[in-house]
Design an enzyme around this catalytic site. Structure first.
Site, PDB file in Angstrom:
ATOM      1  N   SER A  38      53.136  43.301  64.960  1.00  0.00           N
ATOM      2  CA  SER A  38      54.371  42.926  64.197  1.00  0.00           C
ATOM      3  C   SER A  38      55.148  43.565  63.023  1.00  0.00           C
ATOM      4  CB  SER A  38      53.851  41.335  63.459  1.00  0.00           C
ATOM      5  OG  SER A  38      54.085  40.590  64.633  1.00  0.00           O
ATOM      6  N   LYS A  85      58.503  44.566  63.319  1.00  0.00           N
ATOM      7  CA  LYS A  85      59.745  43.725  62.769  1.00  0.00           C
ATOM      8  C   LYS A  85      60.262  44.405  61.638  1.00  0.00           C
ATOM      9  CE  LYS A  85      57.951  39.045  64.380  1.00  0.00           C
ATOM     10  NZ  LYS A  85      56.512  39.310  65.106  1.00  0.00           N
ATOM     11  N   SER A 106      57.794  35.620  60.399  1.00  0.00           N
ATOM     12  CA  SER A 106      57.300  36.574  61.458  1.00  0.00           C
ATOM     13  C   SER A 106      57.553  36.002  63.030  1.00  0.00           C
ATOM     14  CB  SER A 106      55.913  36.898  61.277  1.00  0.00           C
ATOM     15  OG  SER A 106      55.638  38.025  62.199  1.00  0.00           O
TER      16      SER A 106
END
Length: 401
Positions: free
Chosen positions: A67, A70, A133
């Site tokens: 992640s 991101k 997230s």
């Protein structure tokens, strides 16, 4: 090349931010103790203002970013907002691909819990990406910003090229495991650096500790935001079975900001513990100062064939330097020109040499030396006179300069 003896101790000043023109030297000054041992596959600690790498291990090893992807998704969205291509109050219609129930890839992952057909403001989707997230929020924003996930991924990789990153490639907008997707600790530190500097309003979302959407409150996964030992205001956690546990963290102490990256730890707790260890070490043993400001000349130099005979030389942007604490008083600077003489015409901010910063006779950092104001070519008679004087100068030294 001619070395000019403009060597002097430099006064400590407040640190400011500059990224693009820096040429960081990664050799640690001998006065600083060794970095702590970090339990991770790869890690790095960077000073945000100077770009100096304070410590690193396997920083160029390609690993799964999870992640942390991101961060680049957020950067692309931030740039679209900054450019006015999208607006925070725009309503985005959620498509089927952003619905976890209808998209098997999203099941069991971090979600904002969007439903197809819902019309959600960009501002809320953006918080869903940064704070929660949410993988579904990433897809919804990607579709809205670029028309499709593939087009948005193209924008992400275009920024990778623009940043000069050699070891990063994105295959998704959210970071779930995908063949051919990779990054490194060093590249992630640079992406974090650019996120903070280029889209500060977007970066500010990273400090928010919680976000409630559709009556579902979710906490920011970056537990360092609650640290009583550090002033952490970002940036991103990441975890997949392939990546392990990742964390990019940034904290401030006065005018100094550090960025740590820890990749591939075995547990969630370890990534926070090791990141806190790195940041604490950096703040304790280093400081960042700005000895040369962009609005103050560093030196003057003779110019030949120009409308004026002297020009101020300095830096295009404030030069932040990171040194071991207590060593600022010993910092010295000199400059070297790229050619023996400066000849008009010269453009403002034209690079004509290098400023060399030294501690104990060793180079600790460098900056480009630039012309601070344009110098047009002089008239015919003046150029002839300068030609004669230059010849005399070459024959008899500096008597006629």
């Amino acid at each position: 090349m001619r070395k000019n003896s403009v060597i002097s101790a430099l006064r400590p000043l407040a640190a400011t931010s500059l990224l693009v023109l820096f040429l960081p030297v990664t050799t640690q000054a001998e006065q600083a103790p060794a970095a702590p041992q970090i339990e991770a596959k790869a890690w790095i600690l960077m000073d945000y203002n100077s770009g100096k790498i304070l410590a690193e291990s396997n920083a160029d090893q390609r690993l799964d970013p999870a992640s942390l992807t991101k961060m680049m998704t957020s950067y692309v969205v931030g740039q679209a907002l900054k450019a006015g291509k999208i607006h925070n109050d725009d309503l985005v219609t959620i498509g089927q691909d952003a619905w976890a129930t209808g998209n098997p890839k999203l099941r069991g992952s971090s979600l904002m819990f969007l439903k197809p057909g819902d019309r959600i403001p960009v501002s809320e989707l953006n918080k869903g990406v940064v704070i929660q997230s949410g993988n579904d929020a990433c897809i919804a924003l990607a579709d809205y910003v670029a028309g499709s996930q593939d087009s948005f991924i193209g924008l992400m990789n275009n920024y990778v090229k623009a940043f000069g990153l050699q070891n990063t490639h994105f295959m998704t907008v959210h970071g779930l495991d995908a063949d051919g997707q990779y990054s490194t600790a060093r590249d992630m530190a640079i992406i974090g650096q650019r996120l903070i500097s280029d889209v500060p309003e977007e970066y500010a979302l990273n400090s928010e500790k919680e976000f409630t959407f559709n009556h579902i409150k979710q906490m920011n996964r970056n537990r360092l935001l609650w640290s009583s030992n550090l002033k952490v205001d970002g940036i991103k956690t990441g975890h997949t079975s392939g990546a392990g546990n990742n964390l990019v963290a940034s904290a401030v102490d006065g005018d100094m900001r550090l960025i740590s990256v820890v990749l591939g730890t075995q547990t969630d707790a370890i990534r926070f513990r090791e990141s806190e260890k790195l940041l604490t070490w950096g703040f304790r043993f280093y400081e960042t100062v700005t000895p040369i400001k962009s609005d103050k000349p560093f030196a003057q130099q003779r110019v030949w064939f120009g409308e004026q005979s002297q020009v101020n030389l300095g830096v295009a942007k404030d030069a932040a330097i990171t040194v071991p604490k207590g060593q600022m008083k010993n910092l010295k600077a000199s400059f070297t020109l790229n050619s023996p003489q400066l000849e008009a015409p010269l453009e403002k901010n034209q690079v004509v040499g290098t400023i060399d910063f030294q501690l104990d006779g060793k180079t600790v950092d460098q900056r480009p030396l630039v012309v601070m104001e344009a110098v047009p070519e002089g008239g015919f008679i003046g150029r002839i006179w300068d030609f004669i004087m230059m010849k005399f100068n070459g024959w008899f030294g500096k008597w006629f300069s």
